[in-house]
Design a protein around this motif. Structure first.
Motif, short mmCIF file in Angstrom:
data_model
loop_
_atom_site.label_atom_id
_atom_site.label_comp_id
_atom_site.label_asym_id
_atom_site.label_seq_id
_atom_site.Cartn_x
_atom_site.Cartn_y
_atom_site.Cartn_z
N THR A 71 0.87 -1.19 0.00
CA THR A 71 0.00 0.00 0.00
C THR A 71 0.90 1.24 0.00
O THR A 71 1.00 1.95 1.00
N PRO A 72 1.60 1.48 -1.10
CA PRO A 72 2.65 2.52 -1.12
C PRO A 72 2.15 3.91 -0.78
O PRO A 72 2.83 4.65 -0.06
N SER B 216 2.51 8.10 3.20
CA SER B 216 1.89 9.16 3.98
C SER B 216 2.13 8.95 5.47
O SER B 216 2.48 9.88 6.20
N PHE B 217 1.97 7.71 5.92
CA PHE B 217 2.19 7.39 7.34
C PHE B 217 3.66 7.56 7.71
O PHE B 217 3.99 8.21 8.70
N CYS B 218 4.54 6.98 6.90
CA CYS B 218 5.97 7.00 7.25
C CYS B 218 6.55 8.41 7.24
O CYS B 218 7.45 8.72 8.02
N ILE C 182 -0.15 2.77 14.77
CA ILE C 182 0.39 2.06 13.61
C ILE C 182 -0.79 1.46 12.86
O ILE C 182 -1.62 0.77 13.45
N PRO C 183 -0.91 1.72 11.56
CA PRO C 183 -2.03 1.14 10.80
C PRO C 183 -2.02 -0.37 10.83
O PRO C 183 -1.10 -1.00 11.37
N THR C 184 -3.01 -0.96 10.19
CA THR C 184 -3.20 -2.41 10.26
C THR C 184 -2.00 -3.19 9.75
O THR C 184 -1.77 -4.32 10.20
N CYS D 282 9.97 1.75 7.32
CA CYS D 282 9.68 3.09 6.80
C CYS D 282 10.91 3.73 6.18
O CYS D 282 10.82 4.51 5.22
N SER D 283 12.08 3.40 6.72
CA SER D 283 13.30 3.98 6.16
C SER D 283 13.52 3.54 4.72
O SER D 283 14.24 4.19 3.96
#
Length: 271
Positions: A29-30, A35-37, A50-52, A68-69
């Motif tokens: 889910t790029p 967006s989250f990272c 933290i999402p699912t 995330c890195s």
């Protein structure tokens, strides 16, 4: 499953991006993961859960940070790209592409402006010169330096400065040049200089070099530096570039006014 995040962002332990289940879940889910990272990897994280896909990371903040890195691509800092910073290379165009006299406000046209403070014996303006002036090409506007005649040995004599802000790329060598002429009678000793507030005098040209036709002066190369000011995030700093003309009387010669004309000022990076 969601997990409240109480830990600050952890420094990435490895530059290698091994595709384990955690990283695969983020890459699946790029858009959402990026967006989250982008928020989660800030030094002060504003993400609260933290999402699912965190379940694939054992809901461990260290594994999420590591994954995330590999998802977030850092934006490289802007780079100062040196380019000609003064007017066009064409000869005898309108000086700095400004309107000729009568079509604009003279003497205060940015970025060039005359510094007439303390120069009661000199003033500057812009004037139109035809191609027959000996410069070549079409007629155009030049910067004119009007210097009042000074008695012999009077110092500092008549002096006038034409200046503008200039931005340099730190560590880059530049070539300074211009076209200029002095109109007769030649009854004053004069000098024309490139000058900057932080560098001082870049180059000086004396009376024997001048004639009543436009000549090229320079290029003179210089690597500007600024050791007492700030360099911005692009690696550049600003200074004030000046064209200074100063004249004094010649012993035994009548006291007369002198007119200098300047055009095609160039400051170019040396490749």
């Amino acid at each position: 499953m969601k997990l409240l995040i109480f830990l600050p962002f952890l420094t990435f332990a490895s530059a290698a991006c091994n595709a384990d289940n955690c990283l695969r879940a983020l890459r699946a889910t790029p858009t959402r993961a990026s967006s989250f990272c982008a928020t989660y990897t800030k030094s002060t994280s504003t993400a609260t859960t933290i999402p699912t896909f965190g379940s694939f990371c054992s809901n461990a903040p260290s594994r999420v940070s590591s994954a995330c890195s590999c998802v977030v691509t850092s934006t490289p800092p802007p780079i100062c790209r040196p380019s000609p910073v003064i007017n066009a290379a064409t000869r005898n165009g309108n000086f700095e592409d400004y309107p000729p006299p009568g079509q604009g406000v003279m003497n205060i046209q940015p970025p060039w402006y005359y510094d007439e403070t303390g120069s009661a014996n000199a003033f500057g303006d812009y004037k139109i010169e035809p191609s027959s002036s000996g410069f070549g090409g079409a007629s155009g506007t030049v910067a004119a330096f009007h210097l009042t005649g000074q008695a012999p040995n009077v110092l500092p004599g008549a002096v006038l400065r034409l200046q503008q802000p200039i931005a340099y790329c730190n560590g880059t060598t530049y070539a300074f040049s211009l076209y200029a002429r002095q109109l007769p009678p030649f009854n004053q000793d004069c000098r024309l200089s490139f000058f900057t507030d932080f560098e001082g005098t870049i180059a000086t040209f004396e009376t024997p070099a001048f004639s009543n036709t436009f000549q090229k002066y320079g290029p003179v190369t210089r690597k500007p530096f600024r050791d007492n000011g700030e360099i911005n995030g692009k690696g550049e700093y600003t200074d004030i570039l000046s064209i200074i003309v100063q004249c004094t009387g010649i012993t035994g010669q009548p006291v007369v006014d002198t007119l200098f004309e300047v055009d095609a000022v160039r400051v170019e990076p040396v490749v």
